[in-house]
Design a protein around this motif. Structure first.
Motif, PDB file in Angstrom:
ATOM      1  N   THR A  90       0.837  -1.207   0.000  1.00 43.81           N
ATOM      2  CA  THR A  90       0.000   0.000   0.000  1.00 43.81           C
ATOM      3  C   THR A  90       0.865   1.248   0.000  1.00 43.81           C
ATOM      4  N   CYS A  91       1.897   1.244   0.817  1.00 49.87           N
ATOM      5  CA  CYS A  91       2.807   2.401   0.860  1.00 49.87           C
ATOM      6  C   CYS A  91       3.535   2.588  -0.465  1.00 49.87           C
ATOM      7  N   VAL A  92       3.910   1.502  -1.108  1.00 50.51           N
ATOM      8  CA  VAL A  92       4.561   1.599  -2.420  1.00 50.51           C
ATOM      9  C   VAL A  92       3.589   2.215  -3.431  1.00 50.51           C
ATOM     10  N   ALA A  93       2.333   1.769  -3.407  1.00 52.48           N
ATOM     11  CA  ALA A  93       1.340   2.315  -4.334  1.00 52.48           C
ATOM     12  C   ALA A  93       1.092   3.806  -4.057  1.00 52.48           C
ATOM     13  N   LEU A  94       1.016   4.182  -2.789  1.00 52.60           N
ATOM     14  CA  LEU A  94       0.795   5.592  -2.446  1.00 52.60           C
ATOM     15  C   LEU A  94       1.993   6.459  -2.823  1.00 52.60           C
ATOM     16  N   SER A  95       3.193   5.945  -2.640  1.00 54.69           N
ATOM     17  CA  SER A  95       4.370   6.723  -3.024  1.00 54.69           C
ATOM     18  C   SER A  95       4.448   6.843  -4.544  1.00 54.69           C
ATOM     19  N   ALA A  96       4.067   5.803  -5.264  1.00 56.05           N
ATOM     20  CA  ALA A  96       4.019   5.884  -6.731  1.00 56.05           C
ATOM     21  C   ALA A  96       2.968   6.899  -7.176  1.00 56.05           C
ATOM     22  N   LEU A  97       1.861   6.968  -6.451  1.00 60.64           N
ATOM     23  CA  LEU A  97       0.836   7.978  -6.746  1.00 60.64           C
ATOM     24  C   LEU A  97       1.385   9.387  -6.543  1.00 60.64           C
ATOM     25  N   CYS A  98       2.157   9.580  -5.489  1.00 58.56           N
ATOM     26  CA  CYS A  98       2.781  10.888  -5.246  1.00 58.56           C
ATOM     27  C   CYS A  98       3.729  11.258  -6.391  1.00 58.56           C
ATOM     28  N   VAL A  99       4.494  10.287  -6.867  1.00 60.69           N
ATOM     29  CA  VAL A  99       5.408  10.538  -7.984  1.00 60.69           C
ATOM     30  C   VAL A  99       4.607  10.884  -9.240  1.00 60.69           C
ATOM     31  N   ALA A 100       3.537  10.149  -9.501  1.00 61.02           N
ATOM     32  CA  ALA A 100       2.712  10.427 -10.681  1.00 61.02           C
ATOM     33  C   ALA A 100       2.069  11.810 -10.592  1.00 61.02           C
ATOM     34  N   LEU A 101       1.598  12.168  -9.403  1.00 62.01           N
ATOM     35  CA  LEU A 101       1.024  13.507  -9.218  1.00 62.01           C
ATOM     36  C   LEU A 101       2.073  14.590  -9.413  1.00 62.01           C
ATOM     37  N   ALA A 102       3.280  14.338  -8.939  1.00 64.10           N
ATOM     38  CA  ALA A 102       4.363  15.308  -9.132  1.00 64.10           C
ATOM     39  C   ALA A 102       4.640  15.501 -10.617  1.00 64.10           C
ATOM     40  N   GLN A 103       4.627  14.420 -11.358  1.00 70.48           N
ATOM     41  CA  GLN A 103       4.847  14.524 -12.802  1.00 70.48           C
ATOM     42  C   GLN A 103       3.690  15.266 -13.473  1.00 70.48           C
ATOM     43  N   ALA A 104       2.483  15.086 -12.944  1.00 68.88           N
ATOM     44  CA  ALA A 104       1.312  15.733 -13.537  1.00 68.88           C
ATOM     45  C   ALA A 104       1.284  17.234 -13.260  1.00 68.88           C
ATOM     46  N   VAL A 105       1.670  17.641 -12.060  1.00 65.27           N
ATOM     47  CA  VAL A 105       1.592  19.068 -11.705  1.00 65.27           C
ATOM     48  C   VAL A 105       2.902  19.807 -11.939  1.00 65.27           C
ATOM     49  N   GLY A 106       3.968  19.057 -12.184  1.00 66.04           N
ATOM     50  CA  GLY A 106       5.283  19.682 -12.350  1.00 66.04           C
ATOM     51  C   GLY A 106       5.380  20.491 -13.627  1.00 66.04           C
ATOM     52  N   ASN A 107       6.008  21.642 -13.472  1.00 66.75           N
ATOM     53  CA  ASN A 107       6.214  22.529 -14.612  1.00 66.75           C
ATOM     54  C   ASN A 107       7.519  23.278 -14.358  1.00 66.75           C
ATOM     55  N   PRO A 108       8.493  23.140 -15.235  1.00 71.28           N
ATOM     56  CA  PRO A 108       9.775  23.795 -15.001  1.00 71.28           C
ATOM     57  C   PRO A 108       9.669  25.312 -14.809  1.00 71.28           C
ATOM     58  N   SER A 109       8.660  25.924 -15.405  1.00 66.66           N
ATOM     59  CA  SER A 109       8.527  27.380 -15.256  1.00 66.66           C
ATOM     60  C   SER A 109       7.513  27.760 -14.182  1.00 66.66           C
ATOM     61  N   GLY A 110       6.891  26.776 -13.561  1.00 65.93           N
ATOM     62  CA  GLY A 110       5.892  27.056 -12.531  1.00 65.93           C
ATOM     63  C   GLY A 110       6.472  26.950 -11.138  1.00 65.93           C
ATOM     64  N   PRO A 111       5.601  26.998 -10.138  1.00 64.46           N
ATOM     65  CA  PRO A 111       6.075  26.893  -8.755  1.00 64.46           C
ATOM     66  C   PRO A 111       6.611  25.493  -8.459  1.00 64.46           C
ATOM     67  N   ALA A 112       7.675  25.447  -7.697  1.00 65.52           N
ATOM     68  CA  ALA A 112       8.325  24.170  -7.396  1.00 65.52           C
ATOM     69  C   ALA A 112       7.758  23.504  -6.149  1.00 65.52           C
ATOM     70  N   TRP A 113       7.109  24.268  -5.275  1.00 65.88           N
ATOM     71  CA  TRP A 113       6.729  23.707  -3.983  1.00 65.88           C
ATOM     72  C   TRP A 113       5.792  22.504  -4.068  1.00 65.88           C
ATOM     73  N   PRO A 114       4.823  22.427  -4.999  1.00 71.54           N
ATOM     74  CA  PRO A 114       3.996  21.214  -5.013  1.00 71.54           C
ATOM     75  C   PRO A 114       4.805  19.951  -5.340  1.00 71.54           C
ATOM     76  N   VAL A 115       5.745  20.094  -6.253  1.00 71.56           N
ATOM     77  CA  VAL A 115       6.562  18.937  -6.641  1.00 71.56           C
ATOM     78  C   VAL A 115       7.481  18.535  -5.495  1.00 71.56           C
TER      79      VAL A 115
END
Length: 139
Positions: A90-115
């Motif tokens: 479960t923890c592995v799946a949740l951490s993978a979800l966090c990584v996927a969300l980081a990839q989804a919201v990440g933007n090199p020109s946007g704010p870094a704090w969510p990532v």
């Protein structure tokens, strides 16, 4: 040439129980302690690649994660065995979800704090799962 007769139902049940026991033993083989923090750091780094404008970094870290775990698994004799500990999975799946969300919201020109927050969450959640896995395999 010998002929092996049909097993009795009791022999068949015993053989199936032995198979289950052996599979569980393989899946619950203890991991080297160093693998837990390495995986947590790699997951955080993988999430942080969302801040870069480089698919090569994303693919490179992904390849390192797979390579470290497969090579370690081969050395342990269990390259593709998933642990049975549900808390860890479960923890592995949740951490993978966090990584996927980081990839989804990440933007090199946007704010870094969510990532950064999601990368820290991925590492922390995986670390929690690591503790659960470590305790379940070292009884």
């Amino acid at each position: 040439m010998e002929s092996i007769g049909r097993p009795t139902p009791a022999e068949a049940r015993t053989a199936l129980d032995d198979i289950d026991r052996v599979q569980r033993a393989v899946r619950d083989t203890p991991w080297p302690v160093w693998l837990y923090p390495i995986n947590a750091a790699l997951l955080a780094l993988f999430a942080l690649t969302a801040l870069l404008d480089s698919r090569a970094a994303f693919l490179g870290i992904a390849a390192v994660i797979v390579a470290v775990n497969v090579i370690t698994g081969y050395r342990m004799g269990t390259p593709w065995a998933l642990p049975t500990n549900r808390g860890f999975l479960t923890c592995v799946a949740l951490s993978a979800l966090c990584v996927a969300l980081a990839q989804a919201v990440g933007n090199p020109s946007g704010p870094a704090w969510p990532v950064v927050l999601l990368a820290a969450a991925a590492a922390a959640i995986f670390s929690t799962g690591s503790i659960l896995h470590y305790r379940s395999t070292r009884r």
